[in-house]
Design a protein around this motif. Structure first.
Motif, mmCIF file in Angstrom:
data_model
loop_
_atom_site.group_PDB
_atom_site.id
_atom_site.type_symbol
_atom_site.label_atom_id
_atom_site.label_comp_id
_atom_site.label_asym_id
_atom_site.label_seq_id
_atom_site.Cartn_x
_atom_site.Cartn_y
_atom_site.Cartn_z
ATOM 1 N N VAL A 82 -77.171 -83.663 -71.192
ATOM 2 C CA VAL A 82 -78.631 -83.631 -71.262
ATOM 3 C C VAL A 82 -79.114 -82.369 -71.960
ATOM 4 C CG1 VAL A 82 -80.720 -83.516 -69.885
ATOM 5 C CG2 VAL A 82 -78.901 -85.046 -69.218
ATOM 6 N N ALA B 169 -85.108 -88.849 -69.985
ATOM 7 C CA ALA B 169 -85.754 -87.549 -70.128
ATOM 8 C C ALA B 169 -86.499 -87.395 -71.441
ATOM 9 C CB ALA B 169 -84.730 -86.434 -69.982
ATOM 10 N N VAL C 188 -79.435 -90.469 -68.399
ATOM 11 C CA VAL C 188 -80.386 -89.422 -68.031
ATOM 12 C C VAL C 188 -81.153 -88.945 -69.259
ATOM 13 C CG1 VAL C 188 -80.648 -87.132 -67.061
ATOM 14 C CG2 VAL C 188 -78.978 -88.694 -66.103
ATOM 15 N N ALA C 189 -80.454 -88.814 -70.386
ATOM 16 C CA ALA C 189 -81.117 -88.314 -71.592
ATOM 17 C C ALA C 189 -82.199 -89.280 -72.041
ATOM 18 C CB ALA C 189 -80.097 -88.100 -72.695
ATOM 19 N N GLY D 204 -74.703 -89.265 -68.730
ATOM 20 C CA GLY D 204 -75.540 -88.343 -69.499
ATOM 21 C C GLY D 204 -76.512 -89.073 -70.401
ATOM 22 N N CYS E 18 -80.197 -76.174 -64.815
ATOM 23 C CA CYS E 18 -79.075 -77.064 -65.127
ATOM 24 C C CYS E 18 -77.796 -76.259 -65.325
ATOM 25 C CB CYS E 18 -79.356 -77.861 -66.412
ATOM 26 S SG CYS E 18 -80.398 -79.273 -66.150
#
Lengths: 96, 894
Positions: free
Chosen positions: B517, B841, B837-838, B834, B368
């Protein structure tokens, strides 16, 4: 090819090669003499001739060129090709 | 091929010796002219005529020189060299840009390479054994359901598997341990070693450096053969190639050395380097009144490895072993209670199981960061290429071909990537050392982590990839720009097209989302770490020293009595020392790899043996709980009444009490732990309850624990725990003196403060969080630079327009808002992206054992706020500058 041929019997400097070709062709060919030098360098790059500095018979420094083994092989190859080509052209031109 | 080489060599020569080549060409031509002139003179021409004719005949001299230069000169190489020099000049001219880009790339490449070094050496490099992918670890299991705990095998079970399997060319068993050795001309010391069966070396395939390995006969009781490591051979046997008289004392018995292993041989891989290998011969002899450990099916202490037969799959082998295990369990129901199935796993995968998820996660994070760095540099390059469009248009107008321009710009980005890559490599080497220094000592394959060729090629590859990735698009645009339009336009950069601006914005949003993230991940890890560190281990580890001590000659039949007496005498002597506040002894010490586990029967509750609950067990001497400062919750501690022959007693911990005696007072109840030093497992009365200790590690679940007084379970290896305020060295001297007085043969080893064990336990989570936090910080920094860059650039482009606005009377605040709005919009988009996605994840993060429920949302919100603040500052600065600009200068700016 002409250059390779003229070096067949020994090493020579650039001017000598020019004179020799002129001699052998009995003035039938006029080659611009300067174009000899790039050609010589190309031959050296391909490994068919090698060059080294030496003193000429008038005690001046000059580059002397000579044939390498692969140069001789290349000369034979080109002679063969030329014979074949000229024979073919001759046959075509002489046919009625 | 030869031609190509010759060509390159020629070009290189031409490039490096330009002057010589020029001189040679000139001299040759001059010689020719001279000769021709002289010949002409000889033919009768005048000197001037001769010269003129010679010059005419030779042709166009500059053209000839050019032609020669084309053949003999630097050619392509020279063009390349020119490009490189030009690129370097350009980079030096824009020092700020170059610095930021190189730093960004170095950080991205460095982080990745460092982690890849670790990963490559730990996870990917094959173990140093013959065809190591065929070596399988074999474990026992309670059933063949997935997910059941794996455990070691008992010796008889191991022998059954070995004799009856059809999937392995050989199976070997081993158990690591520490041994007290005394080589012929040396002093007593304790070393790491392992007991192995004779099959182990065949499975591994390593040939001995000197001598031979064990034969099958040496597995039997009575054998006294030992193999030693190369290091031990050099240090204690003076590298003497003659082994016929080499003997040494191991645990007070004489062994003959039969072989020496090669220098880098390391087995078992997961422990510290073993110096000696012995067979299980001694375990086959009775110890005290109890039968040999190798006949008991309920003593699980053997690790096993096997080499697969060719063309046998690991699943098939597992099924084969499962069948044998089931058969064994049917034949020996009582004693083989826990062993009913087998699990097989490739040895390398097995060893690295515990660290693989964390390593992969860190590698993902490093990737990343790398993406963020690339995106950053791409953005910078895009903006910069825009500004240079006019200059490039001029060069194109002066005759530079498109391909040449493209090549020049690509050379620039390649040079940038090479610079960044070199600095990154340095960072990586330093970073690898730093990581290795911080890893706990029991990290798998710790000593094998060094940079190697694979890593180097990896770095080169990503360096090239980055240059292609971020360099190509801007270069292409530049090379194919509309020359006429550019030359005619007023501003020094192109008006940015819609698409160009959108691309830059997209890049910035990507950067910030990735940083988001990473920050969330780091935040979760840090929270978990904080929880871990602030959790209590159950005892006071400060000012507490632990030291191993073993009786050299346990004494066969009388072993338990001798041990009991030894420690009963030793401890009061130590307690009398002025340096010592309190002392006790325990086996095994919590927070170390040693464990003793016992199933126990609860008298009165009718539970069948296979379902007996399990507890961690400790043999302790007097004053243990005071020395460790473990609270006594109920009942009493052990005292002089609890002798070997007296009432058999036990103390349990709080978890055991609450789990198995939930609504009643455990004091006075009886349990029978399956622990013995004499073959008899008596019932024991519970006389006390103490506080919990997280013996298996701070991150593990609290298990039930039982404590048995040493006289009633007399182990000859114990660990002293000494509470003392004094410095370490004088304390060790004092302790050593006392122990020497009592038994010259019993060395004091592995002396270290308890705090070190706790620190090692927590080292890995600490390293993981530290690394992830560093990556996140770097990513945020880079993103902030990205936002700053984008806003600055747009300010610069709109300077003219802003100047006019200011001149026409716009308020500074209005101008500020105008500029900032663009940046803020970007930030909001990236925060949204973000967060999405977080959220997706977080299940991944939970898979690593960190984070749980509520923690994540609060972390995400905190990160949101942080990023918004950082982003606002990053675009606020240029906006502030724009608002404070001098309108006249801005309007005059072209």
């Amino acid at each position: 090819m002409l250059i390779l041929k003229s070096l067949q019997h020994g090493e020579m400097h650039g001017y000598g090669i020019a004179k020799r070709i002129q001699q052998l062709a009995q003035d039938a060919l006029t080659v611009e003499e300067g174009s000899l030098y790039p050609a010589l360098r190309r031959l050296t790059q391909r490994g068919w001739t090698k060059s080294e500095w030496a003193l000429s018979d008038r005690n001046q420094r000059a580059q002397y060129y000579s044939l390498t083994r692969s140069g001789r092989k290349q000369l034979d190859l080109e002679e063969e090709n030329w014979d074949r080509l000229s024979a073919a052209v001759h046959r075509v031109m002489r046919s009625v | 091929m030869m031609n190509a080489l010759r060509l390159v060599r020629g070009r290189l020569f031409g490039l490096l010796h330009k002057g010589e080549v020029e001189a040679a060409i000139a001299e040759e031509l001059r010689f020719h002219l001279e000769m021709r002139t002289q010949d002409n003179i000889a033919q009768g021409m005048s000197i001037a005529d001769a010269r003129r004719e010679a010059t005419r005949r030779i042709g166009n001299i500059p053209a000839i020189k050019d032609a020669c230069r084309d053949v003999s000169g630097g050619g392509e190489l020279e063009v390349l060299w020119q490009d490189v020099r030009f690129a370097a000049r350009m980079l030096v001219r824009d020092r700020g840009f170059t610095a930021i880009a190189v730093v960004a790339l170095a950080l991205g490449i460095g982080a990745n390479t460092a982690l890849f070094t670790v990963m490559s050496n730990v996870l990917l490099r094959p173990l140093p054994f013959v065809e190591s992918h065929k070596i399988i670890s074999i474990w026992g299991r309670e059933s063949d359901r997935r997910g059941d705990d794996r455990m070691q095998l008992s010796y008889p079970d191991f022998q059954d598997l070995q004799a009856r399997n059809s999937s392995f060319t050989g199976i070997g068993g081993y158990a690591a341990g520490r041994f007290i050795i005394q080589p012929p001309a040396g002093e007593v010391s304790e070393v790491q070693g392992a007991r192995v069966t004779s099959g182990v070396f065949e499975v591994l395939g390593t040939k001995p450096f000197l001598g031979r390995t064990f034969t099958a006969g040496e597995d039997e009781a009575g054998s006294r053969a030992v193999m030693i490591s190369h290091q031990l051979w050099q240090q204690r046997f003076a590298a003497n190639p003659d082994l016929t008289c080499a003997t040494m004392l191991i645990d007070a018995q004489e062994y003959s050395v039969i072989g020496v292993m090669p220098p880098d041989f390391r087995f078992p891989v997961q422990n510290a380097a073993s110096q000696i290998w012995v067979t299980f011969a001694r375990d086959r002899e009775p110890l005290g009144a109890s039968p040999p450990a190798t006949t008991r099916r309920d003593a699980h202490f053997v690790y096993a490895i096997g080499r697969l037969k060719p063309n046998v799959a690991i699943r098939a082998a597992e099924a084969d072993l499962n069948a044998i295990a089931r058969d064994v369990a049917t034949k020996h129901p009582e004693t083989s209670a826990r062993f009913r199935a087998c699990a097989c796993a490739p040895l390398l995968a097995d060893l690295t199981k515990s660290v693989r998820p964390a390593l992969l996660m860190l590698l993902g994070a490093a990737l990343c960061v790398f993406c963020v760095a690339c995106v950053n540099v791409a953005n910078l390059l895009l903006a910069r290429s825009n500004m240079r469009l006019k200059e490039i248009a001029i060069r194109a107008a002066l005759g530079a071909g498109r391909r040449r321009i493209l090549r020049q710009l690509l050379t620039e980005s390649l040079l940038l990537a090479v610079l960044g890559g070199s600095v990154g490599l340095l960072l990586a080497v330093w970073g690898t050392h730093w990581i290795v220094a911080w890893l706990p000592p029991n990290f798998p394959r710790l000593t094998e982590i060094t940079p190697d060729a694979r890593v180097l090629s990896f770095t080169c590859l990503i360096t090239l990839a980055t240059s292609c990735f971020f360099g190509f698009a801007p270069a292409w645009r530049c090379a194919h720009c509309d020359i006429a339009a550019l030359l005619n336009s007023e501003s020094y950069g192109a008006n940015s097209s819609r698409r160009g601006r959108r691309l830059r914005h997209l890049l910035v949003v990507t950067e910030m989302a990735l940083s988001f993230v990473l920050l969330v991940g780091a935040g979760c890890l840090l929270r978990a770490l904080w929880k871990l560190e602030s959790g209590s281990a159950g005892f006071n580890a400060q000012h507490l020293i632990a030291a191993n001590i073993s009786l050299a000659d346990p004494g066969g039949l009388e072993a338990p009595d001798r041990s009991a007496r030894f420690y009963q005498e030793l401890l009061p002597r130590i307690a009398k020392l002025k340096e010592v506040d309190s002392v006790s002894a325990v086996y095994p010490l919590p927070f170390t790899a040693q464990t003793m586990v016992a199933d126990f029967e609860i008298i009165g509750q009718r539970i069948p043996k296979p379902d007996w609950p399990r507890a961690r067990a400790h043999a302790i001497t007097l004053n243990y709980f005071q020395t460790m400062e473990i609270p006594l919750l109920k009942g009493r501690d052990f005292d002089e009444r609890d002798r070997r022959e007296g009432k058999q007693v036990v103390i349990i911990n709080d978890t055991l009490a609450r789990t198995y005696f939930p609504n009643e007072d455990p004091l006075g109840k009886w349990i029978r732990p399956g622990l013995t030093d004499s073959g008899v497992t008596p019932e024991r009365e519970i006389i006390g309850v103490v506080g919990d200790v997280k013996g298996a590690g701070l991150a593990t679940e609290q298990r039930a624990e039982v404590y048995i007084p040493h006289p009633q379970c007399a182990s000859s290896n114990m660990t002293l725990v000494v509470r003392s305020d004094v410095a370490l060295e004088p304390l060790i001297q004092a302790l050593r003196r006392v122990v020497q007085e009592m038994d010259g043969q019993a060395p004091l080893c592995a002396i270290s403060p308890m705090e070190d064990y706790l620190a090692a336990d927590i080292a890995q989570p600490r390293l993981n969080s530290g690394l992830l936090a560093t990556f996140a910080a770097v990513a945020v920094l880079l993103s902030a630079i990205g936002v700053y860059g984008v806003t600055s650039y747009s300010v610069m482009q709109r300077r003219h327009e802003i100047g006019i606005r200011l001149a026409l009377g716009a308020q500074k605040l209005a101008v500020f808002r105008l500029v900032v709005s663009e940046g803020v919009r970007l930030i909001l988009w990236s925060v949204i992206a973000g967060s999405v996605v977080a959220f997706c994840a977080t299940p991944l993060l939970r898979g690593f054992g960190y984070g749980s429920g509520g923690n994540e949302s609060s972390t995400i919100v905190a990160v949101m706020l942080l990023l918004i603040t950082v982003g606002c500052v990053a675009c606020g600065l240029p906006a502030h500058r724009a608002a404070g600009d001098d309108p006249l200068a801005a309007i005059g700016q072209r």
